[in-house]
Design a protein around this motif. Sequence first.
Motif, PDB file in Angstrom:
ATOM      1  N   SER A 106       0.839  -1.204   0.000  1.00 58.06           N
ATOM      2  CA  SER A 106       0.000   0.000   0.000  1.00 58.06           C
ATOM      3  C   SER A 106       0.870   1.249   0.000  1.00 58.06           C
ATOM      4  N   GLU A 107       1.936   1.193   0.759  1.00 56.74           N
ATOM      5  CA  GLU A 107       2.891   2.309   0.801  1.00 56.74           C
ATOM      6  C   GLU A 107       3.546   2.508  -0.560  1.00 56.74           C
ATOM      7  N   ARG A 109       2.426   1.748  -3.573  1.00 50.76           N
ATOM      8  CA  ARG A 109       1.567   2.257  -4.641  1.00 50.76           C
ATOM      9  C   ARG A 109       1.122   3.699  -4.399  1.00 50.76           C
ATOM     10  N   ALA A 110       1.342   4.191  -3.201  1.00 52.66           N
ATOM     11  CA  ALA A 110       0.871   5.534  -2.849  1.00 52.66           C
ATOM     12  C   ALA A 110       1.840   6.625  -3.285  1.00 52.66           C
ATOM     13  N   GLN A 111       3.127   6.277  -3.430  1.00 53.87           N
ATOM     14  CA  GLN A 111       4.117   7.296  -3.763  1.00 53.87           C
ATOM     15  C   GLN A 111       5.335   6.640  -4.399  1.00 53.87           C
ATOM     16  N   PRO A 112       6.123   7.393  -5.173  1.00 56.00           N
ATOM     17  CA  PRO A 112       7.324   6.826  -5.801  1.00 56.00           C
ATOM     18  C   PRO A 112       8.255   6.196  -4.763  1.00 56.00           C
ATOM     19  N   VAL A 113       8.856   5.083  -5.137  1.00 54.08           N
ATOM     20  CA  VAL A 113       9.672   4.298  -4.208  1.00 54.08           C
ATOM     21  C   VAL A 113      11.159   4.631  -4.357  1.00 54.08           C
ATOM     22  N   GLU A 114      11.808   4.922  -3.226  1.00 56.53           N
ATOM     23  CA  GLU A 114      13.273   4.984  -3.176  1.00 56.53           C
ATOM     24  C   GLU A 114      13.718   3.562  -2.847  1.00 56.53           C
ATOM     25  N   HIS A 118      13.320   1.195   0.640  1.00 54.56           N
ATOM     26  CA  HIS A 118      12.086   0.395   0.618  1.00 54.56           C
ATOM     27  C   HIS A 118      12.393  -1.095   0.757  1.00 54.56           C
ATOM     28  N   VAL A 142       3.360   0.668  -9.430  1.00 52.13           N
ATOM     29  CA  VAL A 142       4.403   1.219  -8.566  1.00 52.13           C
ATOM     30  C   VAL A 142       5.504   1.846  -9.422  1.00 52.13           C
ATOM     31  N   GLU A 143       5.989   2.989  -8.979  1.00 54.17           N
ATOM     32  CA  GLU A 143       7.091   3.669  -9.653  1.00 54.17           C
ATOM     33  C   GLU A 143       8.348   3.583  -8.791  1.00 54.17           C
TER      34      GLU A 143
END
Length: 220
Positions: A106-107, A109-114, A118, A142-143
């Motif tokens: 959920s985390e 998909r909510a914002q771009p991933v470092e 992560h 996911v980005e």
Amino acid sequence: MMQLSKFRNLIAIMPVEYQASTSKRSTWEKHVSGNKASDALRSVLDAFGTSDMVSLSRRDLRGLADKPDLGQFVMATIVWGYTRGGRGKNIENLIKQFDDLTELLSEARAQPVEWSTHYEKVKKIKGIGLSTYTKFLPFLSVEVQGHAALILDDRIIRVASQGIWKELAPLQGLGNYNKVRRYPSYLMEVHRVANNLEVSPEAIEFFLFEFGLNLKPPSG
């Protein structure tokens, strides 16, 4: 080396959304035991009525990924990705940390991933390695560091490391020992090739999975 560009037309029409896998209901019913994860699994199985077989496609997973509660999506993806039930106790371990996994997704998909930060959290979940975790990410849009996520499993790693495809030469050093660290560079290279060929990155990933190790150029 072969060139992906020679197969550009085939890559462009790869039936990505329709790629499906089928497994026996009996493979999964042993994991239905009354907890949250097994309830989600039961809902996946119940969608097939009394059929002895369970068939799921990428399109099915994308639909489930749109739901606020990711429980059903997670278990459907596991069924899709591991038709024989997975290795050892990986599924049992995943079920024990089900809430941690769904919260992490959920985390993501909510914002771009470092990525490096992560994935440190992913390592804490038993039964989840890179191959499994990246099976979830594309369907959740996911980005990762500026690029849409793609699956990176052992088969794709073999394709990259064997230097079969000219366009993927920058990935030749990709292996099990560095696959987590190099996941962002894998995404960057596949997106670069996809942009050059004017096809979707996911179509390239699917092509490599299906044909990457199974084509041989004519001699001479």
